[in-house]
Write a protein that holds these residues in place. Structure first.
Motif, PDB file in Angstrom:
ATOM      1  N   THR A   1       0.864  -1.180   0.000  1.00 36.97           N
ATOM      2  CA  THR A   1       0.000   0.000   0.000  1.00 36.97           C
ATOM      3  C   THR A   1       0.897   1.226   0.000  1.00 36.97           C
ATOM      4  N   GLU A   2       0.282   2.380  -0.118  1.00 38.78           N
ATOM      5  CA  GLU A   2       1.039   3.635  -0.114  1.00 38.78           C
ATOM      6  C   GLU A   2       1.675   3.877   1.249  1.00 38.78           C
ATOM      7  N   ASP A   3       1.069   3.394   2.314  1.00 39.91           N
ATOM      8  CA  ASP A   3       1.565   3.620   3.677  1.00 39.91           C
ATOM      9  C   ASP A   3       2.397   2.431   4.155  1.00 39.91           C
ATOM     10  N   ASP A   4       1.732   1.397   4.622  1.00 42.78           N
ATOM     11  CA  ASP A   4       2.356   0.195   5.150  1.00 42.78           C
ATOM     12  C   ASP A   4       1.864  -1.004   4.364  1.00 42.78           C
ATOM     13  N   ASP A   5       2.578  -2.101   4.443  1.00 40.39           N
ATOM     14  CA  ASP A   5       2.102  -3.334   3.832  1.00 40.39           C
ATOM     15  C   ASP A   5       0.978  -3.900   4.696  1.00 40.39           C
ATOM     16  N   VAL A   6      -0.048  -4.455   4.059  1.00 39.83           N
ATOM     17  CA  VAL A   6      -1.189  -5.023   4.774  1.00 39.83           C
ATOM     18  C   VAL A   6      -1.129  -6.542   4.626  1.00 39.83           C
ATOM     19  N   PRO A   7      -1.122  -7.276   5.757  1.00 37.79           N
ATOM     20  CA  PRO A   7      -1.073  -8.738   5.677  1.00 37.79           C
ATOM     21  C   PRO A   7      -2.259  -9.305   4.902  1.00 37.79           C
ATOM     22  N   LEU A   8      -2.022 -10.391   4.211  1.00 38.82           N
ATOM     23  CA  LEU A   8      -3.052 -11.037   3.404  1.00 38.82           C
ATOM     24  C   LEU A   8      -4.259 -11.423   4.252  1.00 38.82           C
ATOM     25  N   LYS A   9      -4.031 -11.840   5.489  1.00 35.15           N
ATOM     26  CA  LYS A   9      -5.151 -12.250   6.345  1.00 35.15           C
ATOM     27  C   LYS A   9      -6.087 -11.081   6.623  1.00 35.15           C
ATOM     28  N   ASP A  10      -5.548  -9.860   6.723  1.00 29.63           N
ATOM     29  CA  ASP A  10      -6.403  -8.692   6.940  1.00 29.63           C
ATOM     30  C   ASP A  10      -7.221  -8.374   5.697  1.00 29.63           C
ATOM     31  N   VAL A  11      -6.616  -8.517   4.526  1.00 30.92           N
ATOM     32  CA  VAL A  11      -7.332  -8.293   3.267  1.00 30.92           C
ATOM     33  C   VAL A  11      -8.450  -9.320   3.131  1.00 30.92           C
ATOM     34  N   TYR A  12      -8.150 -10.579   3.437  1.00 31.76           N
ATOM     35  CA  TYR A  12      -9.160 -11.629   3.345  1.00 31.76           C
ATOM     36  C   TYR A  12     -10.270 -11.433   4.368  1.00 31.76           C
ATOM     37  N   SER A  13      -9.943 -10.932   5.544  1.00 32.16           N
ATOM     38  CA  SER A  13     -10.980 -10.634   6.543  1.00 32.16           C
ATOM     39  C   SER A  13     -11.923  -9.557   6.032  1.00 32.16           C
ATOM     40  N   THR A  14     -11.370  -8.554   5.367  1.00 32.66           N
ATOM     41  CA  THR A  14     -12.189  -7.477   4.812  1.00 32.66           C
ATOM     42  C   THR A  14     -13.104  -8.007   3.715  1.00 32.66           C
ATOM     43  N   ILE A  15     -12.572  -8.855   2.834  1.00 32.42           N
ATOM     44  CA  ILE A  15     -13.395  -9.458   1.776  1.00 32.42           C
ATOM     45  C   ILE A  15     -14.477 -10.329   2.400  1.00 32.42           C
ATOM     46  N   PHE A  16     -14.114 -11.110   3.409  1.00 36.42           N
ATOM     47  CA  PHE A  16     -15.060 -11.993   4.089  1.00 36.42           C
ATOM     48  C   PHE A  16     -16.218 -11.190   4.665  1.00 36.42           C
ATOM     49  N   ASP A  17     -15.889 -10.066   5.311  1.00 38.54           N
ATOM     50  CA  ASP A  17     -16.923  -9.208   5.895  1.00 38.54           C
ATOM     51  C   ASP A  17     -17.782  -8.573   4.811  1.00 38.54           C
ATOM     52  N   LYS A  18     -17.150  -8.094   3.754  1.00 43.23           N
ATOM     53  CA  LYS A  18     -17.891  -7.436   2.676  1.00 43.23           C
ATOM     54  C   LYS A  18     -18.838  -8.397   1.969  1.00 43.23           C
ATOM     55  N   GLU A  19     -18.430  -9.633   1.806  1.00 51.67           N
ATOM     56  CA  GLU A  19     -19.239 -10.639   1.114  1.00 51.67           C
ATOM     57  C   GLU A  19     -20.107 -11.443   2.076  1.00 51.67           C
ATOM     58  N   ASN A  20     -20.130 -11.074   3.347  1.00 54.30           N
ATOM     59  CA  ASN A  20     -20.904 -11.794   4.364  1.00 54.30           C
ATOM     60  C   ASN A  20     -20.581 -13.285   4.381  1.00 54.30           C
ATOM     61  N   GLY A  21     -19.300 -13.592   4.263  1.00 56.02           N
ATOM     62  CA  GLY A  21     -18.853 -14.983   4.283  1.00 56.02           C
ATOM     63  C   GLY A  21     -18.977 -15.688   2.951  1.00 56.02           C
ATOM     64  N   GLY A  22     -19.347 -14.964   1.908  1.00 53.29           N
ATOM     65  CA  GLY A  22     -19.516 -15.557   0.586  1.00 53.29           C
ATOM     66  C   GLY A  22     -18.236 -15.515  -0.228  1.00 53.29           C
ATOM     67  N   ALA A  23     -18.353 -15.949  -1.465  1.00 51.52           N
ATOM     68  CA  ALA A  23     -17.209 -15.987  -2.370  1.00 51.52           C
ATOM     69  C   ALA A  23     -16.908 -14.596  -2.918  1.00 51.52           C
ATOM     70  N   ALA A  24     -15.666 -14.406  -3.293  1.00 50.42           N
ATOM     71  CA  ALA A  24     -15.214 -13.151  -3.902  1.00 50.42           C
ATOM     72  C   ALA A  24     -15.459 -13.225  -5.412  1.00 50.42           C
ATOM     73  N   PRO A  25     -15.271 -12.110  -6.124  1.00 46.66           N
ATOM     74  CA  PRO A  25     -15.406 -12.151  -7.583  1.00 46.66           C
ATOM     75  C   PRO A  25     -14.440 -13.172  -8.192  1.00 46.66           C
ATOM     76  N   ASN A  26     -14.837 -13.731  -9.318  1.00 45.67           N
ATOM     77  CA  ASN A  26     -14.028 -14.724 -10.009  1.00 45.67           C
ATOM     78  C   ASN A  26     -12.747 -14.074 -10.536  1.00 45.67           C
ATOM     79  N   HIS A  27     -11.618 -14.746 -10.336  1.00 43.93           N
ATOM     80  CA  HIS A  27     -10.325 -14.215 -10.772  1.00 43.93           C
ATOM     81  C   HIS A  27     -10.199 -14.153 -12.291  1.00 43.93           C
ATOM     82  N   LYS A  28     -11.065 -14.838 -12.997  1.00 43.92           N
ATOM     83  CA  LYS A  28     -11.028 -14.818 -14.456  1.00 43.92           C
ATOM     84  C   LYS A  28     -11.908 -13.716 -15.028  1.00 43.92           C
ATOM     85  N   GLY A  29     -12.511 -12.917 -14.146  1.00 43.76           N
ATOM     86  CA  GLY A  29     -13.382 -11.839 -14.587  1.00 43.76           C
ATOM     87  C   GLY A  29     -12.599 -10.675 -15.169  1.00 43.76           C
TER      88      GLY A  29
END
Length: 139
Positions: A55-83
């Motif tokens: 990031t522009e400031d500090d590096d963000v651990p992958l687990k924090d990014v995945y927690s944010t996606i998990f919360d945003k998707e309410n425990g669902g799947a993320a967008p398809n990587h082939k999109g």
């Protein structure tokens, strides 16, 4: 979110869970199909718990990014990587607005979403509170 024991092996598709180790190799189990194989010292192995997103400031651990996606998707799947790449970048910007666009490549973004969906389908994504509740029930 606990990503310990989950690794990526260069040249092999998907993610793997470390089952056992000895001094010359690791026994790993695929999160996609459950097959066991051996990871040798000649393989390039990356532990997911050691990976961060620039990031522009500090590096963000992958687990924090995945927690944010998990919360945003309410425990669902993320967008398809082939999109569409533009949509994936827009999604990443919505969850991590200050990611470094110069150092985070398109292949990294695709891998980020692919790995999340592999972990999601293997039911390996759990929030800390869920993990603590399971540990409390076991005691």
């Amino acid at each position: 979110m606990d990503l310990s024991g989950i690794i990526a092996i260069s040249g092999k598709p998907g993610l793997f869970k470390v089952v056992a180790s000895n001094r010359t190799s690791l026994v790993v189990e695929s999160l996609i199909d459950g097959r066991r194989t051996t990871a040798l010292p000649t393989h390039r192995i990356s532990a997911l718990e050691d990976i961060s997103i620039y990031t522009e400031d500090d590096d963000v651990p992958l687990k924090d990014v995945y927690s944010t996606i998990f919360d945003k998707e309410n425990g669902g799947a993320a967008p398809n990587h082939k999109g569409d790449m533009a949509e994936l970048k827009q999604y990443l910007e919505s969850i991590l607005p200050n990611y470094d666009e110069d150092r985070v490549y398109n292949s990294d973004i695709k891998k980020l979403f692919q790995w999340y969906n592999v972990l999601h389908s293997a039911d390996a994504l759990k929030q800390e509170s869920e993990e603590e509740a399971v540990a409390d029930e076991e005691e």
